[in-house]
Design a protein around this motif. Structure first.
Motif, PDB file in Angstrom:
ATOM      1  N   VAL A 132      -9.345  33.571 -30.591  1.00 44.41           N
ATOM      2  CA  VAL A 132     -10.588  33.262 -29.892  1.00 44.41           C
ATOM      3  C   VAL A 132     -11.649  34.283 -30.264  1.00 44.41           C
ATOM      4  O   VAL A 132     -11.412  35.492 -30.217  1.00 44.41           O
ATOM      5  CB  VAL A 132     -10.360  33.261 -28.370  1.00 44.41           C
ATOM      6  CG1 VAL A 132     -11.683  33.100 -27.632  1.00 44.41           C
ATOM      7  CG2 VAL A 132      -9.388  32.141 -27.981  1.00 44.41           C
ATOM      8  N   VAL A 133     -12.834  33.803 -30.637  1.00 45.54           N
ATOM      9  CA  VAL A 133     -13.974  34.672 -30.895  1.00 45.54           C
ATOM     10  C   VAL A 133     -14.708  34.959 -29.594  1.00 45.54           C
ATOM     11  O   VAL A 133     -14.998  36.097 -29.257  1.00 45.54           O
ATOM     12  CB  VAL A 133     -14.931  34.045 -31.932  1.00 45.54           C
ATOM     13  CG1 VAL A 133     -16.148  34.931 -32.161  1.00 45.54           C
ATOM     14  CG2 VAL A 133     -14.200  33.786 -33.242  1.00 45.54           C
ATOM     15  N   TRP A 134     -15.013  33.905 -28.857  1.00 51.37           N
ATOM     16  CA  TRP A 134     -15.540  34.049 -27.512  1.00 51.37           C
ATOM     17  C   TRP A 134     -15.243  32.796 -26.704  1.00 51.37           C
ATOM     18  O   TRP A 134     -14.954  31.743 -27.248  1.00 51.37           O
ATOM     19  CB  TRP A 134     -17.046  34.358 -27.478  1.00 51.37           C
ATOM     20  CG  TRP A 134     -17.973  33.458 -28.261  1.00 51.37           C
ATOM     21  CD1 TRP A 134     -18.620  33.756 -29.417  1.00 51.37           C
ATOM     22  CD2 TRP A 134     -18.395  32.107 -27.921  1.00 51.37           C
ATOM     23  NE1 TRP A 134     -19.397  32.705 -29.825  1.00 51.37           N
ATOM     24  CE2 TRP A 134     -19.292  31.680 -28.923  1.00 51.37           C
ATOM     25  CE3 TRP A 134     -18.099  31.233 -26.885  1.00 51.37           C
ATOM     26  CZ2 TRP A 134     -19.879  30.418 -28.909  1.00 51.37           C
ATOM     27  CZ3 TRP A 134     -18.685  29.967 -26.864  1.00 51.37           C
ATOM     28  CH2 TRP A 134     -19.568  29.582 -27.865  1.00 51.37           C
TER      29      TRP A 134
ATOM     30  N   ALA B 135     -24.419  31.179 -31.409  1.00 50.84           N
ATOM     31  CA  ALA B 135     -23.069  31.129 -31.973  1.00 50.84           C
ATOM     32  C   ALA B 135     -22.395  32.489 -32.006  1.00 50.84           C
ATOM     33  O   ALA B 135     -21.158  32.557 -32.094  1.00 50.84           O
ATOM     34  CB  ALA B 135     -23.110  30.539 -33.386  1.00 50.84           C
ATOM     35  N   MET B 136     -23.160  33.567 -31.934  1.00 51.57           N
ATOM     36  CA  MET B 136     -22.577  34.906 -31.974  1.00 51.57           C
ATOM     37  C   MET B 136     -22.175  35.405 -30.591  1.00 51.57           C
ATOM     38  O   MET B 136     -21.152  36.060 -30.433  1.00 51.57           O
ATOM     39  CB  MET B 136     -23.567  35.885 -32.604  1.00 51.57           C
ATOM     40  CG  MET B 136     -23.897  35.597 -34.057  1.00 51.57           C
ATOM     41  SD  MET B 136     -22.450  35.783 -35.124  1.00 51.57           S
ATOM     42  CE  MET B 136     -22.171  37.545 -34.967  1.00 51.57           C
ATOM     43  N   THR B 137     -22.974  35.057 -29.574  1.00 52.44           N
ATOM     44  CA  THR B 137     -22.765  35.638 -28.244  1.00 52.44           C
ATOM     45  C   THR B 137     -22.390  34.631 -27.174  1.00 52.44           C
ATOM     46  O   THR B 137     -21.986  35.023 -26.077  1.00 52.44           O
ATOM     47  CB  THR B 137     -24.032  36.370 -27.800  1.00 52.44           C
ATOM     48  OG1 THR B 137     -25.098  35.413 -27.656  1.00 52.44           O
ATOM     49  CG2 THR B 137     -24.440  37.423 -28.825  1.00 52.44           C
ATOM     50  N   SER B 138     -22.542  33.341 -27.437  1.00 52.45           N
ATOM     51  CA  SER B 138     -22.311  32.246 -26.474  1.00 52.45           C
ATOM     52  C   SER B 138     -23.420  32.148 -25.426  1.00 52.45           C
ATOM     53  O   SER B 138     -23.315  31.349 -24.486  1.00 52.45           O
ATOM     54  CB  SER B 138     -20.947  32.371 -25.789  1.00 52.45           C
ATOM     55  OG  SER B 138     -20.943  33.337 -24.748  1.00 52.45           O
ATOM     56  N   ASP B 139     -24.494  32.935 -25.565  1.00 48.79           N
ATOM     57  CA  ASP B 139     -25.593  32.864 -24.599  1.00 48.79           C
ATOM     58  C   ASP B 139     -26.317  31.529 -24.700  1.00 48.79           C
ATOM     59  O   ASP B 139     -26.514  30.986 -25.795  1.00 48.79           O
ATOM     60  CB  ASP B 139     -26.596  33.996 -24.847  1.00 48.79           C
ATOM     61  CG  ASP B 139     -25.995  35.372 -24.587  1.00 48.79           C
ATOM     62  OD1 ASP B 139     -25.016  35.445 -23.829  1.00 48.79           O
ATOM     63  OD2 ASP B 139     -26.507  36.353 -25.158  1.00 48.79           O
TER      64      ASP B 139
END
Length: 417
Positions: free
Chosen positions: A75-77, A111-115
């Motif tokens: 899992v990445v996030w 895509a990097m932080t899920s924000d």
């Protein structure tokens, strides 16, 4: 993570704990536990793949959205949204992810932080499909309101403006694809209808024959000339849940209500075309997608809450020497058979023998040189059973067991909840 569902103690005093949240933790008595396997614990609804990396996104019907690294199978996030996500797609830049929910809302995630960057709501019902155009300048959103909303995308996905609505379907929109030049759309609906659209004029294309030379950037619509051969005899329009053509346009994968992943040659334009069937899921398969480089095929299950990661072994490709079994060299429709390597199910090859009746073998992935604890334990158990069949167990041999009266151990394990 969930509550404790099962406990297993190994010979080296390592403890594996399975949870109701479909997670697996590893640790030792008196020590910390680490999360070794993580997953969904409810029906999976969609999968979207990154345009240039071995990463993909999945969602389930309890609002969880997870970004995965396909190479590491980690899992990445993970994030939880307000509503279940039924559709998702990466922006061509790979930096943003658009997701559509059951409430008619759609939003854009980093895509990097899920924000959550942007939220929009123009529909009052579920959004079953959405996709960015290949040039990244438009977003099409298919709704249960029998229409497709088209948005203009500005500032590399940071700003969205509604351009118009495509109406013509008599049932809810299920799948859609953009043409390679970002001008046309093809879409299917719940009443098994395939329609074509000119996005520049926002009009329905009345003559389907005029679209015969159009090249499609993706092929996820389950109806059409290039895919109708994947439908089995006497099938109704709901038996196949999803399909996807490989990016090199040589393969077509489909998922059905019978727990099977099916593979065909693309285009699949002959009635009841021959194909290969890959079992594994214990319930209906909700979605299939190829990674950007066609190295893996991803399939998501319904009631089994499972993500299967299949390695694609193409014509002339060689397996890693550590992989068990062999690729199939039989011919099917003029091309070599393809073999999938299932990274999650590794029990489909027995004693090096392949499956019969024309089914290709499911092989375990040797990626990263790792062997799962489940595989190691099963292999050791198999060897032990084979030895016991020939000779009696040595006197005094003790099999490790979890002692029910070991209150300290039980208290420590349940403390992780």
């Amino acid at each position: 993570m969930g509550k404790v569902r099962s406990i297993c103690v190994l010979e080296n005093n390592n403890i594996f704990v399975g949870t109701t949240g479909n997670c697996l933790c590893e640790g030792k008595i008196g020590g910390d536990f680490k999360l070794t396997t993580q997953g969904h614990h409810s029906e999976l609804l969609t999968v979207a793949t990154h345009p240039s990396q071995r990463m993909f996104l999945t969602s389930d019907d309890v609002n969880h959205v997870i970004l995965w690294n396909a190479s590491l199978r980690q899992v990445v996030w993970q994030t939880t949204l307000k509503y279940p996500v039924h559709s998702a797609d990466f922006h061509p830049s790979g930096q943003l992810i658009a997701v559509g929910s059951t409430s008619g809302r759609w939003c854009v995630l980093d895509a990097m932080t899920s924000d959550v960057i942007i939220k929009r709501k123009h529909a009052s019902e579920q959004l079953d499909c959405l996709k960015y155009s290949p040039n990244g300048e438009r977003l099409a959103v298919g709704s249960h309101e029998n229409c497709i909303y088209v948005y203009t995308v500005h500032d590399n996905g940071q700003l969205y403006q509604k351009r118009g609505t495509l109406r013509g379907h008599s049932s809810y929109v299920t799948h859609l694809d953009w043409s390679s030049d970002s001008r046309f759309l093809q879409s299917t609906s719940g009443d098994y209808e395939l329609l074509y659209w000119d996005v520049i004029t926002l009009r329905h294309v009345n003559h389907a024959s005029s679209m015969s030379d159009v090249t499609w950037a993706t092929q996820t619509c389950v109806f059409g000339y290039s895919v109708f051969g994947m439908w089995p005899e006497d099938a109704d329009g709901t038996d196949i849940n999803a399909c996807a053509a490989s990016n090199d346009r040589t393969m077509l994968a489909s998922s059905d209500d019978f727990g099977k992943v099916n593979l065909f040659r693309y285009p699949c334009s002959s009635p009841m075309s021959p194909g290969q069937i890959y079992p594994g899921h214990s319930s209906h398969v909700t979605c299939v997608r190829f990674l950007y480089d066609d190295s893996y095929l991803l399939s998501t299950g319904g009631a089994d809450c499972a993500i299967f990661q299949w390695r694609v072994v193409g014509k002339g490709a060689k397996l890693d020497k550590t992989a068990r079994g062999q690729t199939s060299t039989d011919n099917l429709g003029g091309i070599s058979k393809l073999t999938f390597i299932n990274d999650l199910l590794d029990n489909s090859v027995t004693n090096g023998k392949t499956q019969e009746d024309g089914l290709s073998t499911l092989l375990h992935s040797p990626d990263n040189g790792r062997t799962s604890a489940r595989t190691t334990q099963r292999n050791n158990s198999t060897k032990e059973n084979q030895t016991s069949a020939r000779t009696r167990r040595e006197p005094g041999t003790i099999t490790p067991k979890l002692q029910t009266d070991d209150q300290a151990l039980i208290d420590h394990i349940f403390a992780i909840n």
